[in-house]
Structures are given as C-alpha cells and as structure tokens.
Design an enzyme around this catalytic site. Structure first.
Site, PDB file in Angstrom:
ATOM      1  N   HIS A   1       0.830  -1.210   0.000  1.00 41.70           N
ATOM      2  CA  HIS A   1       0.000   0.000   0.000  1.00 41.70           C
ATOM      3  C   HIS A   1       0.862   1.257   0.000  1.00 41.70           C
ATOM      4  O   HIS A   1       2.067   1.202   0.271  1.00 41.70           O
ATOM      5  CB  HIS A   1      -0.922   0.024   1.230  1.00 41.70           C
TER       6      HIS A   1
ATOM      7  N   LYS B   1      -1.068   4.948   4.654  1.00 40.27           N
ATOM      8  CA  LYS B   1      -2.037   4.041   5.284  1.00 40.27           C
ATOM      9  C   LYS B   1      -1.650   3.816   6.746  1.00 40.27           C
ATOM     10  O   LYS B   1      -0.491   3.526   7.050  1.00 40.27           O
ATOM     11  CB  LYS B   1      -2.058   2.703   4.523  1.00 40.27           C
TER      12      LYS B   1
END
Ligand code: NAP
Length: 247
Positions: free
Chosen positions: A133, A137
C-alpha cells in the site's frame, strides 16, 4: 428504474459512486446526501435504496432511518462489529422485506482474489500473503489481507491441511511478518503504490501467485452498482458483496 440515494455523496468514495449511479441507465440518482442534509430527503424523493459511504459514527442512525422506511441499503462504511450486526438484525426482523448488505470491500477484483485464494489454498503446502500500500495508510496489515488469511485458514482447516512448512528457528522480530490464523502476512508501504495484494502459494515443483491491484477508486463503483441491483431480492442482513454476486 430503481431510485437511489447516496449517503456521504461528497466524500472520496461517495462522489465516485454517485457519478456511477447517475451514469447508469437502469438506476435513477434521486439524492446526494451530505452530513448537513436531512434524511427526510430520502422519503421526499422516493428513494428505494441507498448506498452508505459515510462514517462509522453516522452509519447506524442512517440505517435505522432507512430500515424503518423500507429502504434497502448497500453499506461500504466500515466499523461493524458483532454488536452492531446484532442491532441491525433486530431492526430487520421488524421489517423483513428490507435488505441491508454490509460490504467491507466493493472491489470485484479484490473479492475474486480472496475467493480464488481460498479455493486454491487446500491444494498447496505453503501460502503467504504480501499486501502493498501507499505509505500514508495507518493500519497494517490491511483489512483485506486479514480477511484473506482467515478465508485461507478456514479452507485449509476444512480440507485437513496441516500447518505451512517453516523451518525458521531464529529470526529478527517481524522478519516472517504477522501471523494470522497460522498464515504469514507481510505489509509493504511504498510511495507510488495504491492498494495491492499477492497471495503466493507453493507446492512441490510449482508456485501459484494470485495478485490484485487497485489502481483507482473507480474500481469500487461496479461492485456497489451490482449490489444495488441485487439487494431487493436479498431481504435481511447480508455480510459481503460476494453473496449477491454469485462468487
Ligand atoms: P470521506 O471522504 O471522509 O467521506 C465521508 C463522507 O461522509 C463525507 O463527505 C461526509 O460529508 C459524509 N458524512 C458524514 N456524516 C454523514 C451523515 N450523517 N450523513 C451523510 N453523510 C455524512 O471518506 P471515504 O474515503 O469516502 O470513505 C467513506 C467510508 O467508506 C469509510 O468508512 C471508509 O472506510 C469506507 N470505504 C469502504 C470501501 C469499500 O470498498 N467498502 C472502500 C473505501 C472506503 P461532509 O463532508 O458533509 O461531512
């Protein structure tokens, strides 16, 4: 034409879904609702179904309003625990024709990736998950990776497959990732990435890698629309869009 309203319509996800509903020939977008709008708009516009993509703080009140008025709901908003699900079941028992779908993942590709991983899991000795990711995040590993690990572990258990082979006796902390239900999960945070996941399976002389890449929030719209089209035929509480999509 099903009359649809989007709750949280000015949000990141809500704006994409509102535009997709608006563009669909068989759906009629009757309201884009934000935090300052009255839910009475749903009644005034004759909404038959809503997509809720608001906040964990707002979603239960929205759903109570919809269920009591016979309005179906597809819910992308997160934050549902057992207590909340039990409350929803109680409300739905009193309005048995209403359908509510809690859909933690709207991405059809991600849902397929999870289903395929669970299907493949009993056929391979080894399996590990790598989720990748963007570095902003906050949580690790991702909810999708945790759910995938749980599905894989269930499938292996059901098939009577033993633990994954691993001779590691010494390791730096974290080197083998997090362990969820016996499945190792590794989280990478890389600038430039969006949301990606690989499930790597291995047996004697072969490996199988199942990979999903989310490249844009647009990927969430087809699942939400498919949920809207299917929800009238699914009264009561459904958890997971996969049950409506025949996956
Ligand atoms: P966001 O950009 O912060 O949008 C949330 C929106 O909800 C805001 O526009 C806010 O409107 C609105 N809102 C707050 N309270 C409301 C209320 N009482 N009635 C109507 N609207 C209200 O967040 P997001 O990134 O779009 O995410 C929304 C939710 O979807 C989160 O729970 C997120 O975790 C989840 N999510 C789910 C998926 C999936 O695949 N299921 C994917 C991504 C995200 P105002 O601006 O007017 O306050």
């Amino acid at each position: 034409m099903m009359k649809v309203a989007v709750l949280g319509a000015s949000g990141k996800l809500g704006s994409v879904i509102s535009d997709a509903v608006d563009a669909a020939d068989d759906l009629d977008l009757v309201a884009r609702i934000g935090s300052r709008d009255s839910l009475e708009t749903l009644v005034e516009t004759g909404a038959e179904a809503v997509v809720d993509v608001t906040t964990p703080a707002a979603v239960m009140e929205n759903l109570r309003f919809c269920i009591e008025r016979g309005i179906h709901a597809i819910v992308g908003t997160t934050g549902f625990d057992e207590e909340r699900l039990a409350t929803l079941r109680g409300w739905l028992d009193e309005h048995p024709r209403v359908g509510v779908v809690i859909a933690p993942n709207f991405s059809i590709g991600a849902l397929l990736m999870m289903q395929l991983a669970a299907k493949a899991a009993p056929f391979f000795e080894s399996v590990e998950i790598v989720e990748l990711h963007h570095p902003t995040k906050a949580d690790a590993p991702s909810g999708t990776a945790q759910r995938t690990a749980a599905l894989i572990a269930d499938a292996r258990r059901e098939a009577g497959v033993g633990p994954v082979p691993d001779a590691t006796t010494t390791a730096l902390e974290g080197a083998r990732g997090a362990e969820i239900d016996g499945i190792h999960v590794h989280a990478l945070r890389i600038r430039g990435l969006v949301a990606h996941q690989e499930v790597v399976l291995g047996g004697v002389g072969e490996t199988l890698t199942i990979r999903h890449d989310s490249l844009d929030r647009a990927s969430f719209a087809p699942g939400a629309l498919a949920g809207l089209r299917a929800v009238p035929a699914h009264p009561g509480l459904t958890i997971g869009l996969e049950h409506l999509l025949g996956l």
